[in-house]
Design a protein around this motif. Sequence first.
Motif, PDB file in Angstrom:
ATOM      1  N   GLU A   1       4.581  -0.652 -15.378  1.00 22.58           N
ATOM      2  CA  GLU A   1       5.848   0.012 -15.679  1.00 22.58           C
ATOM      3  C   GLU A   1       5.600   1.515 -15.710  1.00 22.58           C
ATOM      4  OE1 GLU A   1       7.965  -1.703 -18.987  1.00 22.58           O
ATOM      5  OE2 GLU A   1       9.410  -0.047 -19.029  1.00 22.58           O
ATOM      6  N   GLU A   2       6.488   2.263 -15.055  1.00 23.54           N
ATOM      7  CA  GLU A   2       6.299   3.717 -14.971  1.00 23.54           C
ATOM      8  C   GLU A   2       6.964   4.437 -16.124  1.00 23.54           C
ATOM      9  OE1 GLU A   2       7.522   4.315 -10.706  1.00 23.54           O
ATOM     10  OE2 GLU A   2       6.480   6.196 -11.117  1.00 23.54           O
ATOM     11  N   ALA A   3       6.329   5.502 -16.593  1.00 22.40           N
ATOM     12  CA  ALA A   3       6.965   6.370 -17.583  1.00 22.40           C
ATOM     13  C   ALA A   3       6.437   7.779 -17.393  1.00 22.40           C
ATOM     14  CB  ALA A   3       6.678   5.875 -18.999  1.00 22.40           C
TER      15      ALA A   3
ATOM     16  N   ILE B   1      -3.656   7.815   1.355  1.00 25.96           N
ATOM     17  CA  ILE B   1      -3.274   6.400   1.296  1.00 25.96           C
ATOM     18  C   ILE B   1      -3.870   5.800   0.032  1.00 25.96           C
ATOM     19  CG2 ILE B   1      -3.390   4.159   2.457  1.00 25.96           C
ATOM     20  CD1 ILE B   1      -3.344   5.620   5.089  1.00 25.96           C
ATOM     21  N   GLU B   2      -2.991   5.185  -0.776  1.00 21.06           N
ATOM     22  CA  GLU B   2      -3.401   4.736  -2.106  1.00 21.06           C
ATOM     23  C   GLU B   2      -3.214   3.253  -2.300  1.00 21.06           C
ATOM     24  OE1 GLU B   2      -2.033   8.508  -4.857  1.00 21.06           O
ATOM     25  OE2 GLU B   2      -1.339   6.494  -5.344  1.00 21.06           O
ATOM     26  N   GLU B   3      -4.017   2.738  -3.178  1.00 16.22           N
ATOM     27  CA  GLU B   3      -3.842   1.395  -3.721  1.00 16.22           C
ATOM     28  C   GLU B   3      -2.467   1.322  -4.383  1.00 16.22           C
ATOM     29  OE1 GLU B   3      -6.233   1.340  -7.210  1.00 16.22           O
ATOM     30  OE2 GLU B   3      -5.400  -0.544  -7.934  1.00 16.22           O
ATOM     31  N   PHE B   4      -1.769   0.215  -4.228  1.00 17.85           N
ATOM     32  CA  PHE B   4      -0.491  -0.011  -4.904  1.00 17.85           C
ATOM     33  C   PHE B   4      -0.774  -0.434  -6.339  1.00 17.85           C
ATOM     34  CE2 PHE B   4       2.728  -3.118  -6.275  1.00 17.85           C
ATOM     35  CZ  PHE B   4       3.872  -2.336  -6.218  1.00 17.85           C
ATOM     36  N   MET B   5      -0.252   0.329  -7.298  1.00 17.99           N
ATOM     37  CA  MET B   5      -0.477  -0.005  -8.713  1.00 17.99           C
ATOM     38  C   MET B   5       0.711  -0.788  -9.262  1.00 17.99           C
ATOM     39  SD  MET B   5      -2.181   3.388 -10.415  1.00 17.99           S
ATOM     40  CE  MET B   5      -0.983   4.591  -9.858  1.00 17.99           C
ATOM     41  N   GLN B   6       0.412  -1.848  -9.992  1.00 20.38           N
ATOM     42  CA  GLN B   6       1.453  -2.628 -10.669  1.00 20.38           C
ATOM     43  C   GLN B   6       1.649  -2.054 -12.066  1.00 20.38           C
ATOM     44  OE1 GLN B   6       2.561  -5.828  -9.523  1.00 20.38           O
ATOM     45  NE2 GLN B   6       1.003  -6.463  -8.044  1.00 20.38           N
TER      46      GLN B   6
ATOM     47  N   LEU C   1      -2.795   7.381 -13.861  1.00 20.82           N
ATOM     48  CA  LEU C   1      -1.981   8.480 -13.335  1.00 20.82           C
ATOM     49  C   LEU C   1      -1.387   8.128 -11.977  1.00 20.82           C
ATOM     50  CD1 LEU C   1      -1.153  11.478 -13.883  1.00 20.82           C
ATOM     51  CD2 LEU C   1      -2.955  12.082 -12.260  1.00 20.82           C
ATOM     52  N   VAL C   2      -0.069   8.283 -11.844  1.00 23.68           N
ATOM     53  CA  VAL C   2       0.576   8.166 -10.536  1.00 23.68           C
ATOM     54  C   VAL C   2       0.578   9.526  -9.865  1.00 23.68           C
ATOM     55  CG1 VAL C   2       2.696   7.574  -9.296  1.00 23.68           C
ATOM     56  CG2 VAL C   2       2.037   6.273 -11.322  1.00 23.68           C
ATOM     57  N   GLU C   3       0.992  10.536 -10.619  1.00 30.29           N
ATOM     58  CA  GLU C   3       1.072  11.891 -10.062  1.00 30.29           C
ATOM     59  C   GLU C   3       1.243  12.882 -11.203  1.00 30.29           C
ATOM     60  OE1 GLU C   3       4.733  12.973  -8.234  1.00 30.29           O
ATOM     61  OE2 GLU C   3       5.906  12.024  -9.786  1.00 30.29           O
ATOM     62  N   TYR C   4       0.946  14.137 -10.905  1.00 25.79           N
ATOM     63  CA  TYR C   4       1.314  15.231 -11.805  1.00 25.79           C
ATOM     64  C   TYR C   4       2.432  16.035 -11.182  1.00 25.79           C
ATOM     65  CZ  TYR C   4      -2.856  14.989 -14.848  1.00 25.79           C
ATOM     66  OH  TYR C   4      -3.808  14.616 -15.747  1.00 25.79           O
TER      67      TYR C   4
ATOM     68  N   GLY D   1       8.145  12.392   0.202  1.00 25.34           N
ATOM     69  CA  GLY D   1       6.924  12.182   0.956  1.00 25.34           C
ATOM     70  C   GLY D   1       6.089  10.996   0.523  1.00 25.34           C
ATOM     71  N   VAL D   2       6.685  10.057  -0.230  1.00 24.89           N
ATOM     72  CA  VAL D   2       5.924   8.894  -0.684  1.00 24.89           C
ATOM     73  C   VAL D   2       6.586   7.623  -0.179  1.00 24.89           C
ATOM     74  CG1 VAL D   2       5.193   7.561  -2.704  1.00 24.89           C
ATOM     75  CG2 VAL D   2       5.096  10.059  -2.758  1.00 24.89           C
ATOM     76  N   ILE D   3       5.837   6.811   0.543  1.00 27.74           N
ATOM     77  CA  ILE D   3       6.367   5.522   1.010  1.00 27.74           C
ATOM     78  C   ILE D   3       5.559   4.413   0.347  1.00 27.74           C
ATOM     79  CG2 ILE D   3       6.786   4.035   3.020  1.00 27.74           C
ATOM     80  CD1 ILE D   3       8.452   6.614   3.092  1.00 27.74           C
TER      81      ILE D   3
ATOM     82  N   HIS E   1      15.217   6.957 -13.494  1.00 29.77           N
ATOM     83  CA  HIS E   1      15.723   5.863 -12.649  1.00 29.77           C
ATOM     84  C   HIS E   1      15.812   6.425 -11.247  1.00 29.77           C
ATOM     85  CE1 HIS E   1      16.917   4.860 -16.696  1.00 29.77           C
ATOM     86  NE2 HIS E   1      17.319   3.664 -16.341  1.00 29.77           N
ATOM     87  N   LYS E   2      14.783   6.142 -10.432  1.00 28.17           N
ATOM     88  CA  LYS E   2      14.685   6.824  -9.146  1.00 28.17           C
ATOM     89  C   LYS E   2      15.593   6.260  -8.065  1.00 28.17           C
ATOM     90  CE  LYS E   2       9.954   8.245  -9.932  1.00 28.17           C
ATOM     91  NZ  LYS E   2       9.717   9.657  -9.984  1.00 28.17           N
ATOM     92  N   ARG E   3      15.875   4.947  -8.130  1.00 25.26           N
ATOM     93  CA  ARG E   3      16.684   4.346  -7.059  1.00 25.26           C
ATOM     94  C   ARG E   3      18.163   4.664  -7.262  1.00 25.26           C
ATOM     95  NH1 ARG E   3      14.114   0.811  -3.609  1.00 25.26           N
ATOM     96  NH2 ARG E   3      11.909   0.680  -4.155  1.00 25.26           N
TER      97      ARG E   3
ATOM     98  N   ILE F   1       0.860  -1.174   0.000  1.00 25.86           N
ATOM     99  CA  ILE F   1       0.000   0.000   0.000  1.00 25.86           C
ATOM    100  C   ILE F   1       0.905   1.236   0.000  1.00 25.86           C
ATOM    101  CG2 ILE F   1      -0.205   0.118   2.535  1.00 25.86           C
ATOM    102  CD1 ILE F   1      -3.328   0.622   1.914  1.00 25.86           C
ATOM    103  N   VAL F   2       0.381   2.359  -0.484  1.00 29.64           N
ATOM    104  CA  VAL F   2       1.232   3.538  -0.668  1.00 29.64           C
ATOM    105  C   VAL F   2       0.748   4.662   0.241  1.00 29.64           C
ATOM    106  CG1 VAL F   2       2.172   5.153  -2.359  1.00 29.64           C
ATOM    107  CG2 VAL F   2       1.644   2.810  -3.045  1.00 29.64           C
ATOM    108  N   VAL F   3       1.677   5.219   1.031  1.00 27.34           N
ATOM    109  CA  VAL F   3       1.354   6.287   1.985  1.00 27.34           C
ATOM    110  C   VAL F   3       2.055   7.570   1.520  1.00 27.34           C
ATOM    111  CG1 VAL F   3       1.455   6.986   4.409  1.00 27.34           C
ATOM    112  CG2 VAL F   3       1.251   4.550   3.823  1.00 27.34           C
ATOM    113  N   LYS F   4       1.267   8.648   1.354  1.00 25.25           N
ATOM    114  CA  LYS F   4       1.833   9.891   0.810  1.00 25.25           C
ATOM    115  C   LYS F   4       1.498  11.086   1.692  1.00 25.25           C
ATOM    116  CE  LYS F   4       1.498   8.404  -4.001  1.00 25.25           C
ATOM    117  NZ  LYS F   4       1.184   8.771  -5.394  1.00 25.25           N
ATOM    118  N   ALA F   5       2.529  11.892   1.995  1.00 27.36           N
ATOM    119  CA  ALA F   5       2.271  13.198   2.612  1.00 27.36           C
ATOM    120  C   ALA F   5       1.594  14.051   1.549  1.00 27.36           C
ATOM    121  CB  ALA F   5       3.580  13.835   3.063  1.00 27.36           C
TER     122      ALA F   5
END
Length: 420
Positions: free
Chosen positions: A190-192, A183-188, A280-283, A152-154, A212-214, A140-144
Amino acid sequence: MNILILGSGGREHALAWAVKQNPKTDRLIVAPGNAGIAQLAETADIDITDPAAVVAFAAENAIDFVIIGPEAPLAAGVADATRAAGLLTFGPSAAAARLEASKSFTKEICDACAAPTAAYARFTAPAPARAHVQAMGAPIVVKADGLAAGKGVIVAMTIDEALAAIDDMFGGEFGAAGAEVVIEEFMQGEEASFFILTDGTHALPVGTAQDHKRVGDGDTGPNTGGMGAYSPAPVLTDSVATRAMEEIVLPTIREMARRGTPYQGVLYAGLMIKDGKPRLVEYNARFGDPECQVLMMRLGAQALDLLLACAEGRLAGAQVNWADDHALTVVMAAQGYPGSYDRGSEIRGLAALPETSSQMVFHAGTKAQGAAILANGGRVLNVTARGDTLEQARDRAYAMVDAIDWPQGFCRRDIGWRAL
Ligand code: AMP
Ligand code: GLY
């Protein structure tokens, strides 16, 4: 024309580099800029989150066009102030930039226009948030809710991790940004990243990219601001892009206009793609950093014409002249990043590298000391190249990386792996 670019990162170096190539550019000032930017433009040390200071500086320097790079001045209302002062401006108003500054606002917009995104719930106190996580389970995804410098995203793989994130956020780890938690549903999938210019009514896609975020090879280790990027993103096919425009981006633009807060600038849609369907993940209300570096390398001088068409409300007739090319950028960061790192180490070998329309080292956290270039931040250089294929772009970029002598720095060696 006289142009002022606000910002000091690799994104702003790339913007300045592209703008400078356009014959419309007379005087180019970047505030505050960095050591690389100072090699191609004037720099000025002003507080770019102070709307009055920016307006006064622009007036003193006969600026015709203001381009706002990062989110902080947007959220602070700098675009509102420069437009109110009659200055042509690229970048959304503070009201429109809430699409980045508030995650719950974005969710509200998605609900209003039925744009596909993760299911969510909003909380202003820890107990109901904890109960929600217990009920939903992990991942699950927790966001400030607010701006937290990308931290702010876990993405919690266990319930315990999610509960700890809730406690941290309501405990004040992100200050006011954590007063509300989404608090968001975890989406499966590929991100772009998808970048769209909009003048409030019309929209023009200006490129796709993958970040490449990591921090570590193979996408391991903690999240960073981005360790490298390439464009185009193969997962964002024409058909996915068309769906993203029709189902997410255009409805958002119409909804923002309907509310009396039209969005003008670049809309950066972070998408999760699964089975050819984007959600959409985020804008973000700005170009990505380092994604901007690869977009600018591909767009070159026409970037200024596109940003001007956007700011002047002329996007209806605008188009991008695409080359069938690829660009890739490798971020070189100070050892320790994204944790603590030292400043002040010298970077050698930069002057010997060719600077061409297909090879550039864009600076982020750098500082000049006499003729020397010193590291002055976490992400320090964006080594960027273009090629007929992604492989060629990658090989050129890493050949430049290998020619840079900076023992206190590091980079990922696998940028582009997903596409290659
Ligand atoms: P954001 O700051 O919203 O971009 O979130 C940072 C990263 O967290 C994103 O780039 C995704 O990798 C991940 N993320 C955010 N929201 C979700 C979600 N609902 N499902 C899966 N991953 C997510
Ligand atoms: N590279 C990710 C961002 O700019 O938000």
